[in-house]
Design a protein around this motif. Structure first.
Motif, PDB file in Angstrom:
ATOM      1  N   VAL A 123     -42.643 -38.629  98.209  1.00 14.30           N
ATOM      2  CA  VAL A 123     -43.953 -39.236  98.439  1.00 14.30           C
ATOM      3  C   VAL A 123     -43.790 -40.568  99.172  1.00 14.30           C
ATOM      4  N   GLU A 124     -44.028 -41.700  98.507  1.00 13.30           N
ATOM      5  CA  GLU A 124     -44.160 -42.964  99.234  1.00 13.30           C
ATOM      6  C   GLU A 124     -42.948 -43.896  99.168  1.00 13.30           C
ATOM      7  N   TRP A 125     -41.878 -43.516  98.520  1.00 18.29           N
ATOM      8  CA  TRP A 125     -40.653 -44.309  98.500  1.00 18.29           C
ATOM      9  C   TRP A 125     -40.812 -45.675  97.842  1.00 18.29           C
ATOM     10  N   SER A 126     -41.753 -45.811  96.944  1.00 20.75           N
ATOM     11  CA  SER A 126     -41.912 -47.081  96.230  1.00 20.75           C
ATOM     12  C   SER A 126     -40.655 -47.413  95.445  1.00 20.75           C
ATOM     13  N   ASP A 127     -39.927 -46.383  95.004  1.00 19.30           N
ATOM     14  CA  ASP A 127     -38.687 -46.570  94.262  1.00 19.30           C
ATOM     15  C   ASP A 127     -37.625 -47.263  95.103  1.00 19.30           C
ATOM     16  N   MET A 128     -37.357 -46.729  96.284  1.00 18.43           N
ATOM     17  CA  MET A 128     -36.278 -47.266  97.102  1.00 18.43           C
ATOM     18  C   MET A 128     -36.657 -48.608  97.730  1.00 18.43           C
ATOM     19  N   GLU A 129     -37.928 -48.791  98.026  1.00 15.03           N
ATOM     20  CA  GLU A 129     -38.367 -50.088  98.532  1.00 15.03           C
ATOM     21  C   GLU A 129     -38.091 -51.180  97.504  1.00 15.03           C
ATOM     22  N   ALA A 130     -38.374 -50.882  96.241  1.00 13.77           N
ATOM     23  CA  ALA A 130     -38.127 -51.861  95.178  1.00 13.77           C
ATOM     24  C   ALA A 130     -36.637 -52.097  94.999  1.00 13.77           C
ATOM     25  N   TYR A 131     -35.839 -51.036  95.094  1.00 18.78           N
ATOM     26  CA  TYR A 131     -34.395 -51.185  94.915  1.00 18.78           C
ATOM     27  C   TYR A 131     -33.808 -52.056  96.031  1.00 18.78           C
ATOM     28  N   VAL A 132     -34.177 -51.774  97.260  1.00 16.89           N
ATOM     29  CA  VAL A 132     -33.657 -52.543  98.403  1.00 16.89           C
ATOM     30  C   VAL A 132     -34.016 -54.019  98.277  1.00 16.89           C
ATOM     31  N   ALA A 133     -35.185 -54.300  97.726  1.00 16.75           N
ATOM     32  CA  ALA A 133     -35.644 -55.684  97.604  1.00 16.75           C
ATOM     33  C   ALA A 133     -34.956 -56.445  96.477  1.00 16.75           C
ATOM     34  N   ASN A 134     -34.329 -55.722  95.527  1.00 19.64           N
ATOM     35  CA  ASN A 134     -33.845 -56.398  94.323  1.00 19.64           C
ATOM     36  C   ASN A 134     -32.358 -56.251  94.027  1.00 19.64           C
ATOM     37  N   PHE A 135     -31.641 -55.393  94.756  1.00 21.04           N
ATOM     38  CA  PHE A 135     -30.248 -55.139  94.413  1.00 21.04           C
ATOM     39  C   PHE A 135     -29.355 -55.179  95.652  1.00 21.04           C
ATOM     40  N   PRO A 136     -28.064 -55.502  95.458  1.00 26.70           N
ATOM     41  CA  PRO A 136     -27.112 -55.412  96.574  1.00 26.70           C
ATOM     42  C   PRO A 136     -27.012 -53.968  97.046  1.00 26.70           C
ATOM     43  N   LEU A 137     -26.810 -53.784  98.329  1.00 27.25           N
ATOM     44  CA  LEU A 137     -26.781 -52.444  98.903  1.00 27.25           C
ATOM     45  C   LEU A 137     -25.344 -52.009  99.190  1.00 27.25           C
ATOM     46  N   PRO A 138     -25.071 -50.715  99.162  1.00 23.02           N
ATOM     47  CA  PRO A 138     -23.732 -50.242  99.528  1.00 23.02           C
ATOM     48  C   PRO A 138     -23.415 -50.588 100.978  1.00 23.02           C
ATOM     49  N   ASP A 139     -22.141 -50.601 101.297  1.00 23.76           N
ATOM     50  CA  ASP A 139     -21.723 -50.959 102.657  1.00 23.76           C
ATOM     51  C   ASP A 139     -21.939 -49.810 103.633  1.00 23.76           C
ATOM     52  N   TYR A 140     -21.846 -48.605 103.150  1.00 19.68           N
ATOM     53  CA  TYR A 140     -22.019 -47.412 103.979  1.00 19.68           C
ATOM     54  C   TYR A 140     -22.075 -46.222 103.035  1.00 19.68           C
ATOM     55  N   GLY A 141     -22.428 -45.072 103.559  1.00 24.31           N
ATOM     56  CA  GLY A 141     -22.473 -43.904 102.683  1.00 24.31           C
ATOM     57  C   GLY A 141     -23.304 -42.793 103.271  1.00 24.31           C
ATOM     58  N   PHE A 142     -23.771 -41.902 102.398  1.00 26.91           N
ATOM     59  CA  PHE A 142     -24.508 -40.729 102.875  1.00 26.91           C
ATOM     60  C   PHE A 142     -25.571 -40.317 101.865  1.00 26.91           C
ATOM     61  N   THR A 143     -26.520 -39.543 102.353  1.00 23.84           N
ATOM     62  CA  THR A 143     -27.486 -38.884 101.494  1.00 23.84           C
ATOM     63  C   THR A 143     -27.379 -37.391 101.752  1.00 23.84           C
TER      64      THR A 143
END
Length: 453
Positions: free
Chosen positions: A149-169
């Motif tokens: 749906v709207e990715w509210s989950d990942m938007e919140a995560y990106v705003a609040n936590f350190p991100l991996p250096d690289y990777g895959f989905t």
């Protein structure tokens, strides 16, 4: 661990993988059903804890985080536990939320998108974890709950936590998708005319689609015959099509367009509902935007294949005196988002409506020369026995959410893509081959001292 040992590890755990996936698929975690989405996330986190991993939920249960190892670099695995609704449960060979094994395949909603990939990624991490070798990097699985749906989950995560250096989905296809189309959701709103001062049949309501990112397989319209200003009788028109992921609508059949064809043959007084239906067929049935001035000039960008802009009406519905049309757009890298909005606004206004952009996510382009990309390419060849290539991802994935993330798996070349379709399924062989590729990739990167940024 050697390559053959890792492959054997996945094969030896095949029954565990299938059993764990069944428990996962049997949870009907449709994005809008928070209770079951929470259950699905808890289920995976508990599996991870049972394997000896660190696992927790964050952001009020919006995101799950599973980790092994430590180091200066973090390899990210992004995926999601939510699924789209079954378009038409009656057309499923077996219940969509009761995983069934038949003819070497696993059937059920989420087997391909994206629950199967999550389970084999866990076993790829377990293979690495049980190798006994010290990890030089952190492996971090990040699980969302609102990807469909709207990715509210990942938007919140990106705003609040350190991100991996690289990777895959693992939410696309193989070989390795270094380019991914952009995704835009646009709503067109129209006021309905209620004047029915002439005798005859009038369209009074329409309903099509259940998900913004799936071509609808069903559409229904209500007609009422008015006589002397009063409703005299009513009837319902229905059409069917083939529901598919809206990133490649040409693989399905849009029930909205079929309804437009039926309406053209049905006696009725023209009103806004019938006019908008005809407009959708005229402007969007070609799929590639020719009739709205958004046909891509080329399928190539800097010598790489990016395809063309693609448009799919996915939802149409009436609400009191309003008509809503949802258009899902997959735009090629290099296309200006402002041009899409301008053109579609012109279409809406020409029919007395207005445009509202629900969301827009950019196209992805990751250099083929980055070290982690080369490691993934080698892992694909060693794990699958297939020749590596860099390809375009037609769908949208969490690769758009963070830099340095690419779409990789779970669909191998030649496999049937049943994402978002009725009777979603994946072959057991392909599922296990996914696990082998991912296990080899994690081994190459996480056990090495070198940087893969």
């Amino acid at each position: 661990m050697k390559v053959e040992e890792m492959k054997r590890y996945i094969d030896d755990h095949a029954q565990n993988i299938i059993s764990d996936l069944k428990g996962f698929v049997d949870i009907p975690s449709v994005s809008s059903d928070k209770e079951n989405v929470d259950k699905a996330l808890d289920y995976v986190l508990q599996l991870a804890k049972n394997m000896g991993f660190e696992a927790k939920s964050v952001l009020n249960h919006q995101v799950g985080v599973i980790e092994i190892g430590e180091g200066e670099e973090t390899i990210g695995i992004l995926s999601h536990v939510d699924v789209v609704p079954p378009e038409n449960p009656q057309s499923w060979i077996s219940p969509p939320f009761e995983m069934t094994e038949r003819n070497g395949h696993l059937w059920g909603r989420g087997t391909m998108d994206d629950k199967g990939a999550i389970i084999v990624c866990l076993y790829a991490m377990k293979c690495l974890f049980e190798s006994g070798e010290p990890l030089k990097k952190k492996v971090q699985m990040i699980l969302g709950t609102q990807e469909e749906v709207e990715w509210s989950d990942m938007e919140a995560y990106v705003a609040n936590f350190p991100l991996p250096d690289y990777g895959f989905t693992p939410d696309g296809e193989f070989p390795l998708c270094n380019i991914e189309k952009g995704c835009m959701d646009v709503e067109l709103h129209f006021d309905l005319d209620e004047t029915r001062d002439r005798d005859g049949w009038y369209f009074t309501s329409i309903l099509a689609g259940q998900a913004t990112n799936a071509v609808p397989g069903n559409c229904s319209c209500q007609l009422v015959r008015y006589q002397n200003g009063a409703a005299a009788e009513s009837k319902t028109l229905t059409t069917t099509g083939k529901a598919v992921h809206s990133c490649q609508p040409e693989k399905g059949e849009n029930a909205i367009f079929n309804m437009a064809d039926l309406v053209a043959q049905t006696e009725h007084r023209e009103n806004q509902i019938s006019r908008i239906l005809m407009m959708l067929k005229e402007k969007f049935s070609s799929l590639y935007g020719e009739e709205v001035g958004l046909y891509s000039k080329s399928e190539m960008y800097n010598g790489e294949f990016v395809h063309r802009n693609v448009f799919a009406p996915t939802l149409v519905r009436t609400d009191k005196n309003h008509l809503l049309v949802h258009i899902n757009i997959r735009f090629a890298y290099g296309t200006a988002e402002t041009e899409i909005i301008t053109r579609l606004r012109e279409v809406a206004e020409a029919y007395g409506g207005k445009l509202q952009v629900s969301s827009s996510m950019p196209a992805v382009y990751v250099s083929k020369e980055r070290p982690f990309m080369k490691a993934f390419a080698q892992a694909y060849e060693e794990g699958s026995g297939r020749k590596h290539a860099f390809v375009l991802a037609y769908g949208g994935s969490y690769a758009k959410a963070m830099p340095g993330i690419v779409s990789w798996g779970p669909i191998f070349p030649g496999d049937e893509d049943t994402c978002h379709e009725d009777n979603e399924h994946i072959s057991i062989k392909s599922l296990l081959d996914n696990g082998k590729v991912f296990a080899i990739a994690l081994n190459k990167v996480a056990l090495s001292e070198q940087s893969f940024k």
